[in-house]
Design a protein around this motif. Structure first.
Motif, short mmCIF file in Angstrom:
data_model
loop_
_atom_site.label_atom_id
_atom_site.label_comp_id
_atom_site.label_asym_id
_atom_site.label_seq_id
_atom_site.Cartn_x
_atom_site.Cartn_y
_atom_site.Cartn_z
N PRO A 86 -6.48 3.68 -3.90
CA PRO A 86 -6.95 4.67 -3.71
C PRO A 86 -6.09 5.95 -3.13
CG PRO A 86 -8.39 3.61 -2.56
CD PRO A 86 -7.44 2.54 -3.51
N SER A 87 -6.45 7.19 -3.02
CA SER A 87 -5.67 8.25 -2.39
C SER A 87 -5.82 7.74 -0.96
CB SER A 87 -6.30 9.53 -2.82
OG SER A 87 -5.61 9.98 -4.02
N GLY A 88 -4.84 7.88 -0.12
CA GLY A 88 -4.87 7.74 1.34
C GLY A 88 -4.77 6.14 1.66
N SER A 89 -4.59 5.23 0.71
CA SER A 89 -4.35 3.88 1.03
C SER A 89 -3.24 3.65 1.31
CB SER A 89 -4.82 3.20 -0.28
OG SER A 89 -3.80 3.33 -1.28
N GLY A 90 -2.17 4.34 1.54
CA GLY A 90 -0.87 3.91 2.15
C GLY A 90 0.08 3.55 1.20
N LYS A 91 -0.07 3.85 -0.15
CA LYS A 91 0.89 3.63 -1.19
C LYS A 91 2.39 4.23 -1.08
CE LYS A 91 -1.54 5.07 -4.42
NZ LYS A 91 -2.79 5.69 -3.91
N SER A 92 2.24 5.49 -0.82
CA SER A 92 3.39 6.32 -0.58
C SER A 92 4.02 6.17 0.61
CB SER A 92 3.03 7.67 -0.75
OG SER A 92 2.46 8.08 -2.11
N THR A 93 3.18 5.80 1.66
CA THR A 93 3.93 5.33 2.91
C THR A 93 4.95 3.93 2.78
OG1 THR A 93 2.29 6.29 4.23
CG2 THR A 93 3.47 4.64 5.28
N LEU A 94 4.52 3.22 2.05
CA LEU A 94 4.73 1.83 1.70
C LEU A 94 6.21 2.31 0.99
CD1 LEU A 94 5.18 -1.28 1.85
CD2 LEU A 94 3.49 -1.45 -0.17
N LEU A 95 6.06 2.73 -0.14
CA LEU A 95 7.08 3.31 -0.69
C LEU A 95 8.51 4.00 0.15
CD1 LEU A 95 7.80 2.96 -3.73
CD2 LEU A 95 7.42 5.34 -4.03
N ALA A 138 3.54 -3.05 -15.64
CA ALA A 138 4.40 -3.91 -14.23
C ALA A 138 4.22 -5.27 -14.67
CB ALA A 138 3.93 -3.47 -13.28
N SER A 139 5.14 -6.15 -14.39
CA SER A 139 5.03 -7.40 -14.37
C SER A 139 4.17 -7.99 -13.10
CB SER A 139 6.32 -8.07 -14.17
OG SER A 139 7.39 -7.32 -13.31
N ARG A 140 4.01 -7.27 -11.81
CA ARG A 140 3.23 -7.59 -10.80
C ARG A 140 2.73 -6.40 -10.17
NH1 ARG A 140 4.91 -9.36 -4.88
NH2 ARG A 140 6.99 -8.74 -5.67
N VAL A 141 1.42 -6.49 -9.86
CA VAL A 141 0.53 -5.39 -9.26
C VAL A 141 0.11 -5.73 -7.72
CG1 VAL A 141 -1.58 -3.93 -9.51
CG2 VAL A 141 -0.22 -4.71 -11.48
N VAL A 142 0.48 -5.04 -7.01
CA VAL A 142 0.18 -4.88 -5.63
C VAL A 142 -0.92 -3.98 -5.20
CG1 VAL A 142 0.86 -4.82 -3.32
CG2 VAL A 142 2.37 -5.75 -4.89
N ARG A 143 -2.16 -4.21 -4.83
CA ARG A 143 -3.14 -3.41 -4.56
C ARG A 143 -3.43 -3.15 -2.91
NH1 ARG A 143 -5.38 -2.64 -9.36
NH2 ARG A 143 -5.16 -4.33 -10.88
N MET A 144 -3.67 -1.91 -2.78
CA MET A 144 -3.58 -1.43 -1.29
C MET A 144 -5.02 -0.78 -1.08
SD MET A 144 0.14 -0.21 -0.31
CE MET A 144 -0.51 -0.27 1.44
N LEU A 145 -5.32 -1.02 0.26
CA LEU A 145 -6.68 -0.15 0.74
C LEU A 145 -6.69 -0.12 2.17
CD1 LEU A 145 -9.51 0.43 -0.25
CD2 LEU A 145 -10.36 -1.41 0.32
N ASP A 146 -6.56 1.07 2.78
CA ASP A 146 -6.78 1.60 4.08
C ASP A 146 -5.65 0.95 4.92
OD1 ASP A 146 -9.28 2.68 3.63
OD2 ASP A 146 -10.32 0.78 4.11
N GLY A 147 -4.10 1.14 4.15
CA GLY A 147 -3.24 0.78 4.73
C GLY A 147 -2.76 -0.70 4.67
N ARG A 148 -3.54 -1.34 3.98
CA ARG A 148 -3.04 -3.01 3.88
C ARG A 148 -3.03 -3.46 2.43
NH1 ARG A 148 -3.52 -5.15 8.79
NH2 ARG A 148 -4.67 -4.28 10.17
N ILE A 149 -2.06 -4.34 2.29
CA ILE A 149 -2.13 -4.98 0.97
C ILE A 149 -3.17 -6.05 0.77
CG2 ILE A 149 -0.71 -6.37 -0.50
CD1 ILE A 149 1.62 -5.26 0.73
N VAL A 150 -4.30 -5.75 -0.19
CA VAL A 150 -5.47 -6.58 -0.44
C VAL A 150 -5.45 -7.58 -1.28
CG1 VAL A 150 -6.73 -4.84 0.77
CG2 VAL A 150 -6.52 -4.65 -1.80
N ASP A 151 -4.29 -7.30 -2.25
CA ASP A 151 -4.08 -8.40 -3.47
C ASP A 151 -2.58 -7.93 -4.03
OD1 ASP A 151 -4.87 -10.14 -5.80
OD2 ASP A 151 -5.57 -8.40 -6.81
#
Length: 190
Positions: A9-18, A177-190
């Motif tokens: 979701p928005s604000g989960s840290g995806k762009s920061t990780l990038l 994608a061949s792999r999906v990384v899911r983020m929530l609240d600044g953490r990788i959750v899956d």
């Protein structure tokens, strides 16, 4: 060599990780390493050089310079690398043809559709033959048909050997994608 989608979701840290993966930001703790080299250990000049040579960036808002033509925008990273004007021009024309915009090389960004601007931004990101392409919501501002064109281009880039890391909300991007990384609240959750 992977095609990875980072979702959440928005604000989960995806762009920061990038931005961390691309060395635009450095972590406050932990390590980000590319090709076995910690980005935090590099002096600014070396980090800039690494980004210029090894990492291509595609931003959601394109960041094309409005006073330059499509070809000139694609040439910019090569100018920073010291590539000769003739070689820059030839490579830019090759890349614009690769993304289906050979006939639009002399157009300025305001004369291009959103999808065309995104394809110019992708061509610019590929100018120095990066090993890794980082894309932040590359279809986020595009209609469905144009988004499909960008995804087809990404499939071709991946087939040609480029590593892709794409931040997205769009399920159609995730399904590519061949792999999906899911983020929530600044953490990788899956």
């Amino acid at each position: 060599g992977e095609y990875v989608a980072i979702v959440g979701p928005s604000g989960s840290g995806k762009s920061t990780l990038l931005t961390l993966l691309g060395g635009l930001d450095l972590p406050t703790s932990g390590t980000v390493a590319i090709l076995g080299t910690s980005l935090s250990a590099l002096p600014d000049r070396a980090l800039t050089r690494l980004r210029l040579e090894r990492i291509g960036f595609v931003f959601q808002r394109f960041h094309l310079l409005p006073v330059l033509t499509a070809r000139e925008n694609v040439e910019l990273p090569m100018a920073e690398m010291g590539v000769t004007p003739a070689s820059r021009r030839a490579r830019a024309e090759e890349l614009l043809a690769y993304v289906g915009l050979a006939e639009r090389a002399r157009h300025r960004p305001t004369q291009l559709s959103g999808g065309e601007q995104q394809r110019v931004a992708i061509a610019r990101a590929l100018a120095n033959r990066p090993a890794i392409l980082l894309a932040d919501e590359p279809t986020g501002e595009l209609d469905a048909a144009t988004g499909r064109e960008i995804l087809a281009l990404f499939r071709r880039l991946h087939a040609d050997g480029t590593t892709l890391v794409v931040v997205t909300h769009a399920e159609r991007v995730t399904s590519e994608a061949s792999r999906v990384v899911r983020m929530l609240d600044g953490r990788i959750v899956d």
